[in-house]
Design a protein around this motif. Structure first.
Motif, PDB file in Angstrom:
ATOM      1  N   LEU A  72      71.735  35.057  39.802  1.00 21.61           N
ATOM      2  CA  LEU A  72      70.706  35.525  40.734  1.00 21.61           C
ATOM      3  C   LEU A  72      70.657  34.651  41.989  1.00 21.61           C
ATOM      4  O   LEU A  72      70.523  35.164  43.104  1.00 21.61           O
ATOM      5  CB  LEU A  72      69.343  35.557  40.044  1.00 21.61           C
ATOM      6  N   MET A  73      70.787  33.343  41.806  1.00 20.93           N
ATOM      7  CA  MET A  73      70.794  32.447  42.967  1.00 20.93           C
ATOM      8  C   MET A  73      71.978  32.754  43.882  1.00 20.93           C
ATOM      9  O   MET A  73      71.851  32.695  45.102  1.00 20.93           O
ATOM     10  CB  MET A  73      70.866  30.988  42.519  1.00 20.93           C
ATOM     11  N   PHE A 101      62.519  32.303  37.481  1.00 20.95           N
ATOM     12  CA  PHE A 101      62.729  30.897  37.843  1.00 20.95           C
ATOM     13  C   PHE A 101      61.573  30.034  37.340  1.00 20.95           C
ATOM     14  O   PHE A 101      61.784  28.953  36.796  1.00 20.95           O
ATOM     15  CB  PHE A 101      62.847  30.757  39.357  1.00 20.95           C
ATOM     16  N   LEU A 102      60.354  30.520  37.546  1.00 20.03           N
ATOM     17  CA  LEU A 102      59.186  29.755  37.108  1.00 20.03           C
ATOM     18  C   LEU A 102      59.164  29.578  35.594  1.00 20.03           C
ATOM     19  O   LEU A 102      58.779  28.526  35.085  1.00 20.03           O
ATOM     20  CB  LEU A 102      57.897  30.441  37.573  1.00 20.03           C
ATOM     21  N   SER A 103      59.588  30.605  34.852  1.00 20.28           N
ATOM     22  CA  SER A 103      59.580  30.505  33.389  1.00 20.28           C
ATOM     23  C   SER A 103      60.593  29.482  32.898  1.00 20.28           C
ATOM     24  O   SER A 103      60.479  28.980  31.783  1.00 20.28           O
ATOM     25  CB  SER A 103      59.854  31.866  32.751  1.00 20.28           C
ATOM     26  N   GLY A 109      60.842  23.986  45.952  1.00 16.01           N
ATOM     27  CA  GLY A 109      61.317  22.940  46.838  1.00 16.01           C
ATOM     28  C   GLY A 109      62.043  21.803  46.155  1.00 16.01           C
ATOM     29  O   GLY A 109      62.510  20.889  46.832  1.00 16.01           O
ATOM     30  N   VAL A 110      62.182  21.827  44.840  1.00 14.93           N
ATOM     31  CA  VAL A 110      62.859  20.748  44.117  1.00 14.93           C
ATOM     32  C   VAL A 110      64.246  21.226  43.726  1.00 14.93           C
ATOM     33  O   VAL A 110      64.400  22.088  42.865  1.00 14.93           O
ATOM     34  CB  VAL A 110      62.065  20.316  42.864  1.00 14.93           C
ATOM     35  N   SER A 116      65.545  28.062  46.400  1.00 10.39           N
ATOM     36  CA  SER A 116      65.661  29.502  46.193  1.00 10.39           C
ATOM     37  C   SER A 116      64.291  30.104  45.868  1.00 10.39           C
ATOM     38  O   SER A 116      63.920  31.147  46.397  1.00 10.39           O
ATOM     39  CB  SER A 116      66.654  29.779  45.059  1.00 10.39           C
ATOM     40  N   LEU A 117      63.540  29.435  45.001  1.00  9.46           N
ATOM     41  CA  LEU A 117      62.200  29.898  44.643  1.00  9.46           C
ATOM     42  C   LEU A 117      61.278  29.909  45.858  1.00  9.46           C
ATOM     43  O   LEU A 117      60.498  30.844  46.049  1.00  9.46           O
ATOM     44  CB  LEU A 117      61.616  29.015  43.536  1.00  9.46           C
TER      45      LEU A 117
END
Length: 135
Positions: A72-73, A101-103, A109-110, A116-117
């Motif tokens: 996905l990235m 991504f969050l899961s 920013g890290v 990407s997020l």
């Protein structure tokens, strides 16, 4: 009942949660919820292997998830959308990728995944209409 819930000190709105996820919240400070999974390993690897494996979530499952997120990235455009015929610009598709991504514990920013997020969050927030709808 709803009013009492809104007055709780740890309550944040959906918009504030999106701003936290995108790393754009400047006024919430410590009220931004921490990610459920901490990022482990060197920041050069976008999705380091998880250490808390069990019989349902083994190394093979972890590798498949990491491969999917890496794919996905690789398909993300600079504006936060994704390469696709139509659906890559849909707000819902972009938001679901952000949730994936969050899961995995990515922090906005890290590292490469966090950048990407952040792009996803900026795109989703740019699509908010005056009425509050996302479309």
């Amino acid at each position: 009942m709803k009013l009492a819930f809104a007055q709780q000190p740890n309550f944040i709105s959906r918009r504030q949660a999106l701003l936290c996820a995108a790393g754009l919240a400047t006024t919430l400070g410590p009220r931004c919820p921490a990610p459920a999974l901490a990022v482990q390993g060197p920041l050069t690897e976008p999705f380091p292997p998880r250490q808390d494996l069990d019989e349902l979530y083994d190394a093979e499952v972890d590798q498949a998830i990491r491969g999917g997120l890496t794919f996905l990235m690789s398909r993300q455009n600079p504006d936060g959308t994704f390469q696709s015929t139509d659906q890559g610009r849909w707000v819902g598709v972009c938001a679901l990728v952000g949730l994936a991504f969050l899961s995995r514990g990515v922090r906005s920013g890290v590292g490469e995944a966090g950048d990407s997020l952040r792009r996803i969050g900026k795109y989703v927030l740019s699509q908010v209409q005056a009425s509050g709808f996302l479309s």
